[in-house]
Design a protein around this motif. Structure first.
Motif, short mmCIF file in Angstrom:
data_model
loop_
_atom_site.label_atom_id
_atom_site.label_comp_id
_atom_site.label_asym_id
_atom_site.label_seq_id
_atom_site.Cartn_x
_atom_site.Cartn_y
_atom_site.Cartn_z
N LEU A 93 -6.40 -5.11 9.86
CA LEU A 93 -5.32 -4.31 9.28
C LEU A 93 -5.23 -4.44 7.76
O LEU A 93 -5.11 -3.42 7.07
N PRO A 94 -5.28 -5.65 7.19
CA PRO A 94 -5.21 -5.73 5.72
C PRO A 94 -6.31 -4.95 5.02
O PRO A 94 -6.06 -4.31 3.99
N ARG A 95 -7.54 -5.00 5.57
CA ARG A 95 -8.64 -4.25 4.94
C ARG A 95 -8.45 -2.75 5.09
O ARG A 95 -8.81 -1.97 4.21
N PHE A 96 -7.88 -2.34 6.22
CA PHE A 96 -7.58 -0.93 6.42
C PHE A 96 -6.56 -0.45 5.38
O PHE A 96 -6.72 0.60 4.73
N LEU A 97 -5.53 -1.25 5.17
CA LEU A 97 -4.52 -0.89 4.17
C LEU A 97 -5.10 -0.93 2.76
O LEU A 97 -4.71 -0.13 1.90
N ASP B 207 -4.87 2.07 0.14
CA ASP B 207 -4.28 1.82 -1.18
C ASP B 207 -5.21 2.27 -2.31
O ASP B 207 -4.74 2.69 -3.38
N ASN B 208 -6.51 2.20 -2.07
CA ASN B 208 -7.48 2.56 -3.10
C ASN B 208 -7.99 3.98 -2.98
O ASN B 208 -8.84 4.42 -3.77
N ASP B 209 -7.49 4.72 -1.99
CA ASP B 209 -7.94 6.10 -1.76
C ASP B 209 -7.01 7.05 -2.50
O ASP B 209 -5.78 6.91 -2.43
N PRO B 210 -7.52 8.03 -3.24
CA PRO B 210 -6.65 8.95 -3.99
C PRO B 210 -5.86 9.92 -3.12
O PRO B 210 -4.92 10.55 -3.60
N ASN C 31 2.73 9.74 -5.43
CA ASN C 31 2.58 8.51 -6.18
C ASN C 31 1.72 7.46 -5.48
O ASN C 31 1.84 6.27 -5.75
N ASN C 32 0.83 7.91 -4.60
CA ASN C 32 -0.15 7.03 -3.95
C ASN C 32 0.51 5.87 -3.21
O ASN C 32 0.01 4.75 -3.19
N GLN C 33 1.66 6.14 -2.62
CA GLN C 33 2.37 5.15 -1.84
C GLN C 33 1.95 5.25 -0.38
O GLN C 33 1.77 6.36 0.14
N ILE C 34 1.81 4.11 0.30
CA ILE C 34 1.57 4.13 1.74
C ILE C 34 2.95 4.19 2.41
O ILE C 34 3.68 3.20 2.45
N SER C 35 3.31 5.36 2.89
CA SER C 35 4.64 5.56 3.47
C SER C 35 4.60 5.36 4.97
O SER C 35 3.64 5.77 5.65
N VAL C 36 5.63 4.73 5.51
CA VAL C 36 5.79 4.57 6.96
C VAL C 36 7.04 5.35 7.35
O VAL C 36 8.14 5.09 6.84
N TRP C 37 6.87 6.29 8.26
CA TRP C 37 7.94 7.24 8.55
C TRP C 37 8.97 6.68 9.50
O TRP C 37 8.65 6.24 10.61
#
Length: 294
Positions: free
Chosen positions: A169-173, A177-180, A240-246
Motif C-alpha cells: 500500500l505505501p508504494r502504491f500511494l 503521489d508522484n503521478d500528475p 492540486n495533486n491531492q490523494i482524496s478519499v471520498w
C-alpha cells in the motif's frame, strides 16, 4: 426590498417611474410565479419530502436585433431562464434558497445577453405566508464560462478492505503521489458489525457513515489520503495533486436522481461518472494488482 428590486418585480408603471429615459433603459425579459415542487431545506423535517417553490426572474438584456430579425437566437429566450432553474435544481439537493438563487443568477449571466438579473424564490408551504429571498446580480465583464464538471485525466479507484493491510500500500500511494493525474479513492465499510435500524432511511445513513469511518481509517494509515465530502473539496483536490478519499454521505444524500442504496461499487462508479473520470478500477490485495493499475 430595494427600490430597484421593487421596480423589477412590480407593476410596469412603477418601473417606468424608476427608469431613465426610454432610449437608455434596458429591455427586460421575465418569468414570474414559476412553481416547481422540489426537496430543499436545512431542517431535518424538510428532508425526504417535497415542497413548492415559486420563482420569479427578471433579466435586463443588452440591445439586440431580435425584434427586427424575429429570430429566437438573437434574444434571451424564456427557456434560458426556466432551464437555468431546472438545471440548478437537478444539480444537487440544497439547504438554502440563497445558494439556489445565486446559482440561478450565475447561470443566467453566463448567457451573452443579460446585463443584470433579479431572482426571487419563495417557499409556499412552510408557513401561513410566503418565505423567500430576493437577489440582484450584475454581470462583471464578459459572460462567465461555466465549468463543465469534467476533470481531465481523473482516475477513481475503489479500494477493497484487504488493501488496508497490504505491505504494498505505501508504494502504491507513492505512485499516486508522484503521478500528475488526479486521483480519488473510494472505500467500502469495514468488516465490523454496526447498528441495524428498521427504518430504511435511517439504515442508509448508518451504512454511509460506515463507509466514512473506513475512509478516516485509511487517512489515519497514511496522512496523504485526505478525506473529502463536498464537490468543492473534490475539485480542489483534483487540481492540486491531492490523494482524496471520498466520504459519500453529503453528495449521495443531496444528489437529485443519485444512486440508491449504499453498495460501494455502485457509489464509486456513480462518482466516477459524475466527475467525468477517465478511468475506474477496483483494487484488491496483492502486489500484482497494485503493479498493474493503469
Amino acid at each position: 426590498m430595494t427600490d430597484e428590486t421593487a421596480a423589477a418585480f412590480g407593476p410596469l408603471d412603477r418601473r417606468a417611474e424608476s427608469q431613465p429615459d426610454p432610449p437608455t433603459a434596458p429591455d427586460r425579459i421575465s418569468v414570474r410565479d414559476h412553481v416547481v415542487e422540489v426537496e430543499i431545506g436545512a431542517f431535518q423535517s424538510e428532508r425526504d419530502t417535497t415542497q413548492r417553490l415559486s420563482f420569479s426572474v427578471v433579466a435586463e438584456v443588452a440591445p439586440s436585433d431580435g425584434a427586427q430579425t424575429d429570430d429566437v437566437d438573437d434574444i434571451l429566450s424564456y427557456d434560458a431562464i426556466t432551464e437555468a432553474i431546472t438545471a440548478e435544481l437537478a444539480a444537487e439537493r440544497l439547504n438554502l434558497l440563497e445558494t439556489l438563487a445565486e446559482r440561478i443568477a450565475e447561470r443566467i449571466l453566463a448567457e451573452p445577453q443579460p446585463l443584470r438579473v433579479f431572482v426571487r424564490i419563495e417557499k409556499l408551504d412552510r408557513g401561513p405566508g410566503k418565505l423567500g429571498v430576493e437577489i440582484m446580480r450584475v454581470r462583471d465583464g464578459l459572460p462567465v464560462q461555466r465549468d463543465t464538471g469534467t476533470a481531465p485525466d481523473l482516475q477513481v479507484f475503489l479500494l477493497e478492505n484487504d488493501v488496508f493491510t497490504d505491505p504494498e500500500l505505501p508504494r502504491f500511494l507513492d505512485r499516486l503521489d508522484n503521478d500528475p493525474r488526479a486521483f480519488v479513492l473510494c472505500v467500502g465499510p469495514a468488516h465490523i458489525r454496526c447498528p441495524q435500524a428498521t427504518d430504511a432511511m435511517a439504515q442508509r445513513h448508518i451504512d454511509l457513515l460506515e463507509i466514512e469511518q473506513n475512509a478516516w481509517r485509511l487517512s489515519a494509515i497514511d496522512p496523504r489520503c485526505v478525506v473529502v465530502g463536498t464537490r468543492t473539496e473534490l475539485d480542489w483536490g483534483m487540481k492540486n495533486n491531492q490523494i482524496s478519499v471520498w466520504a459519500p454521505s453529503k453528495l449521495v444524500l443531496d444528489a437529485v436522481g443519485g444512486p440508491g442504496g449504499s453498495d460501494p461499487q455502485v457509489l464509486a462508479r456513480w462518482l466516477a461518472e459524475d466527475l467525468g473520470a477517465q478511468g475506474f478500477a477496483v483494487v484488491g490485495q496483492g502486489a500484482y494488482v497494485l503493479k498493474d493499475l493503469p
